[in-house]
Design an enzyme around this catalytic site. Structure first.
Site, PDB file in Angstrom:
ATOM      1  N   HIS A   1     -42.662   2.423   0.268  1.00  0.00           N
ATOM      2  CA  HIS A   1     -42.075   1.169  -0.105  1.00  0.00           C
ATOM      3  C   HIS A   1     -41.581   1.276  -1.551  1.00  0.00           C
ATOM      4  CE1 HIS A   1     -44.057  -1.102   3.297  1.00  0.00           C
ATOM      5  NE2 HIS A   1     -45.063  -0.307   3.333  1.00  0.00           N
TER       6      HIS A   1
ATOM      7  N   ARG B   1     -39.591  -1.038  -3.003  1.00  0.00           N
ATOM      8  CA  ARG B   1     -39.763  -2.547  -3.738  1.00  0.00           C
ATOM      9  C   ARG B   1     -38.474  -2.768  -4.220  1.00  0.00           C
ATOM     10  NH1 ARG B   1     -44.113  -3.560  -0.722  1.00  0.00           N
ATOM     11  NH2 ARG B   1     -45.951  -2.833  -1.833  1.00  0.00           N
TER      12      ARG B   1
ATOM     13  N   ASP C   1     -42.485  -3.198   9.061  1.00  0.00           N
ATOM     14  CA  ASP C   1     -43.674  -2.672   8.687  1.00  0.00           C
ATOM     15  C   ASP C   1     -44.088  -3.918   7.585  1.00  0.00           C
ATOM     16  OD1 ASP C   1     -45.794  -0.765   8.241  1.00  0.00           O
ATOM     17  OD2 ASP C   1     -44.661  -0.737   6.110  1.00  0.00           O
TER      18      ASP C   1
ATOM     19  N   HIS D   1     -45.722  -1.106  12.911  1.00  0.00           N
ATOM     20  CA  HIS D   1     -46.955  -1.505  12.230  1.00  0.00           C
ATOM     21  C   HIS D   1     -47.723  -2.351  13.118  1.00  0.00           C
ATOM     22  CE1 HIS D   1     -49.023  -3.766   8.768  1.00  0.00           C
ATOM     23  NE2 HIS D   1     -49.409  -4.467   9.738  1.00  0.00           N
TER      24      HIS D   1
ATOM     25  N   ASP E   1     -47.636   5.895   2.949  1.00  0.00           N
ATOM     26  CA  ASP E   1     -47.605   4.716   2.842  1.00  0.00           C
ATOM     27  C   ASP E   1     -47.653   4.129   1.327  1.00  0.00           C
ATOM     28  OD1 ASP E   1     -47.377   1.975   3.584  1.00  0.00           O
ATOM     29  OD2 ASP E   1     -49.275   1.948   4.550  1.00  0.00           O
TER      30      ASP E   1
ATOM     31  N   HIS F   1     -48.407  -1.978  -6.299  1.00  0.00           N
ATOM     32  CA  HIS F   1     -48.829  -3.333  -6.638  1.00  0.00           C
ATOM     33  C   HIS F   1     -48.808  -3.336  -8.131  1.00  0.00           C
ATOM     34  CE1 HIS F   1     -48.240  -4.881  -2.550  1.00  0.00           C
ATOM     35  NE2 HIS F   1     -49.196  -3.995  -2.188  1.00  0.00           N
TER      36      HIS F   1
ATOM     37  N   PHE G   1     -52.645  -5.981  -0.506  1.00  0.00           N
ATOM     38  CA  PHE G   1     -52.845  -4.872   0.457  1.00  0.00           C
ATOM     39  C   PHE G   1     -52.134  -3.680  -0.002  1.00  0.00           C
ATOM     40  CE2 PHE G   1     -54.349  -8.010   3.210  1.00  0.00           C
ATOM     41  CZ  PHE G   1     -55.522  -7.551   3.942  1.00  0.00           C
ATOM     42  N   GLY G   2     -52.580  -2.343  -0.544  1.00  0.00           N
ATOM     43  CA  GLY G   2     -51.844  -1.054  -0.697  1.00  0.00           C
ATOM     44  C   GLY G   2     -51.948  -0.368  -1.526  1.00  0.00           C
TER      45      GLY G   2
HETATM   46  O1  DOR Z   1     -51.361  -1.870   2.559  1.00  0.00           O
HETATM   47  C1  DOR Z   1     -50.131  -2.210   3.030  1.00  0.00           C
HETATM   48  N1  DOR Z   1     -49.285  -2.330   2.109  1.00  0.00           N
HETATM   49  N2  DOR Z   1     -50.006  -2.030   4.323  1.00  0.00           N
HETATM   50  C2  DOR Z   1     -48.690  -2.469   4.621  1.00  0.00           C
HETATM   51  O2  DOR Z   1     -48.414  -2.295   6.113  1.00  0.00           O
HETATM   52  C3  DOR Z   1     -47.569  -3.085   3.885  1.00  0.00           C
HETATM   53  C4  DOR Z   1     -47.837  -2.364   2.536  1.00  0.00           C
HETATM   54  C5  DOR Z   1     -47.139  -3.185   1.400  1.00  0.00           C
HETATM   55  O3  DOR Z   1     -45.799  -3.414   1.288  1.00  0.00           O
HETATM   56  O4  DOR Z   1     -47.595  -3.661   0.445  1.00  0.00           O
HETATM   57 ZN    ZN Z   2     -47.585  -1.083   7.743  1.00  0.00          ZN
END
Ligand code: DOR
Ligand code: ZN
Length: 447
Positions: A85, A87, A175, A202, A328, A332, A346-347
């Site tokens: 990602h 961003r 996703d 996903h 992945d 953040h 999440f992430g």
């Molecule tokens: O933990 C995650 N973060 N899972 C995802 O599928 C998306 C991702 C995000 O874009 O932050």
């Molecule tokens: Zn995902």
């Protein structure tokens, strides 16, 4: 692994840079060369000339512009990370193409597949053109991109998949979300297959995850946090594979985290269905038990699972059910993580740690050999995406890494160069450091 594409239907070049010939040469001496495509695990020299691998042999004599002594080090193809990602556009406070690709270079990643959940999402030509401009200007490694399956990733209306392919997309995915409607998803598979695009799923049934934040089990009860069941993942994995089969399309399951998903994918592969999958390092290195301290850097979707799931993931990597390791990488900001657990995003970031975590957890623990590890990081993603990469065959573009595999380092916020520091491995000691990253024949990172 069943190869998804044959040579005649290779994906388009998208944003793969056509390297400019620079006439420069690099000679890498005496490294332990790991190249699963050519079944090589031996101490050899490699000569890079004009962006390409010119020769792989013992004792190459050549007056190169740059000579690198790789004695006692590993030399491998650059990592192809098919789940990143970036961003940008839209959330440049979390990460940008420039910062993510710098982190990639530091982590030994020479090609990334960018996920489409940017703001705006990569669901139309205009948005893709914007992203391509940024990539051309700022990217330090090869950036390929994945386009959205549905407009705005809202699950209501399909994007114009043929146009997205022509714009250079390598895959489609919503996703971050799963497409709820079976009909829409089946149609997406059909159109993607027609266009020669891979569909990345996903797999998550939101009706089951609801407002869950960690794995459903003893810990979620003990911590008083809402749980996410294995079923929310594996029932959707099963559906996505069935729909892909009905549409006679290839499907790639993203971030596999639980035992049942591994079993379902193994069975589908046995039946000859065109399915491949990936997992991420946190799913084979960590269990839900690290959550007992409410650390939001351990919060991701799918969540960290039980010990039994972790063992199944390792087994799936070993027996070949799981084809790919991808980060992945999901940056953040501190503001989005340093809050109550239920509200935190999440992430986790992963570009700079994925190889070291894998050396520590898979190689040192004898789950995978070097050849198998490099297959999961380089050769298999290349095959799945239809790239002429992930190998050290003479004539191919020189994307390579040199690794000090015996050195350990401690992950800290200070030594991560990604814009966001939300790593699940902060303060952990990991084995393996990248000494050099060579991308398109140029040294783009040196420790
Ligand atoms: O933990 C995650 N973060 N899972 C995802 O599928 C998306 C991702 C995000 O874009 O932050
Ligand atoms: Zn995902």
């Amino acid at each position: 692994m069943s190869p998804i594409r044959n040579k005649t239907e290779e994906a388009p070049h998208g944003c793969l840079r056509q390297p400019v010939s620079n006439g420069a040469s690099i000679l890498i001496k005496n490294g332990r060369v790991i190249d699963p495509a050519n079944k090589i695990d031996a101490v050899l020299d490699i000569l890079v000339e004009d962006n390409k691998i010119a020769k792989v042999a013992k004792n190459i004599k050549f007056d190169a512009d740059t000579v690198i002594d790789a004695s006692y080090k590993i030399v491998a193809p650059g990592i192809i990370d098919m789940h990143v990602h970036l961003r940008e556009p839209g959330r440049e406070d979390k990460e940008t193409v420039a910062t993510a690709t710098a982190a990639a270079a530091k982590g030994g990643v020479t090609t990334v597949l960018a996920m489409p959940n940017t703001q705006p999402a990569m669901d139309c030509l205009e948005n893709i053109e914007l992203l391509k401009k940024i990539i051309i200007q700022d990217a330090k490694v090869n950036v390929l991109f994945c386009a959205a399956i549905t407009r705005g990733r809202l699950g209501r209306e399909l994007t114009d998949i043929a146009i997205l392919k022509r714009a250079g997309a390598y895959a489609i995915s919503d996703d971050g979300c799963s497409v709820e409607s079976d009909e829409l998803m089946k149609e997406a598979f059909k159109q993607a297959e027609q266009a020669g695009l891979l569909t990345i799923c996903h797999s998550e049934d939101k009706k089951l995850t609801q407002k869950g934040v960690i794995n459903l089990g003893f810990n979620s009860t003990r911590l008083g946090l809402r749980g996410i069941s294995n079923a929310s993942e594996y029932t959707r994995v099963k559906r996505d594979i069935e729909l892909a089969q009905q549409a006679n399309a290839a499907v790639h399951i993203a971030h596999v985290s639980c035992r049942e998903s591994v079993e379902i994918i193994a069975q589908a592969k046995k039946k000859g269905i065109k399915v491949t999958c990936e997992t991420a390092p946190h799913y084979f290195a960590l269990t839900e038990d690290v959550l007992l301290e409410y650390d939001t850097n351990m919060k991701m979707n799918p969540p960290l699972r039980s010990r039994e799931d972790l063992v199944a993931i390792k087994q799936g990597l070993k027996d070949g059910t799981i084809d790919v390791i991808a980060s992945d990488h999901a940056p953040h900001t501190e503001n989005e993580k340093d809050i109550e657990f239920e509200r935190a995003e999440f992430g986790v970031v992963g570009l700079e740690t994925e190889l070291s975590v894998s050396i520590t957890e898979l190689l040192d623990k004898k789950i995978l050999s070097w050849l198998e590890l490099i297959e999961k990081f380089c050769l298999n993603p290349a095959k799945i995406l239809g790239l002429d990469k992930g190998r050290l065959t003479p004539g191919s573009i020189a994307d390579m890494i040199i690794i000090s595999d015996q050195e350990t380092w401690k992950v800290t916020k200070q030594n991560l160069i990604s814009k966001s520091k939300n790593s699940a491995f902060l303060q952990q000691s990991l084995k393996g450091l990248i000494d050099y990253t060579i991308c398109n024949g140029k040294v783009i990172y040196k420790r």
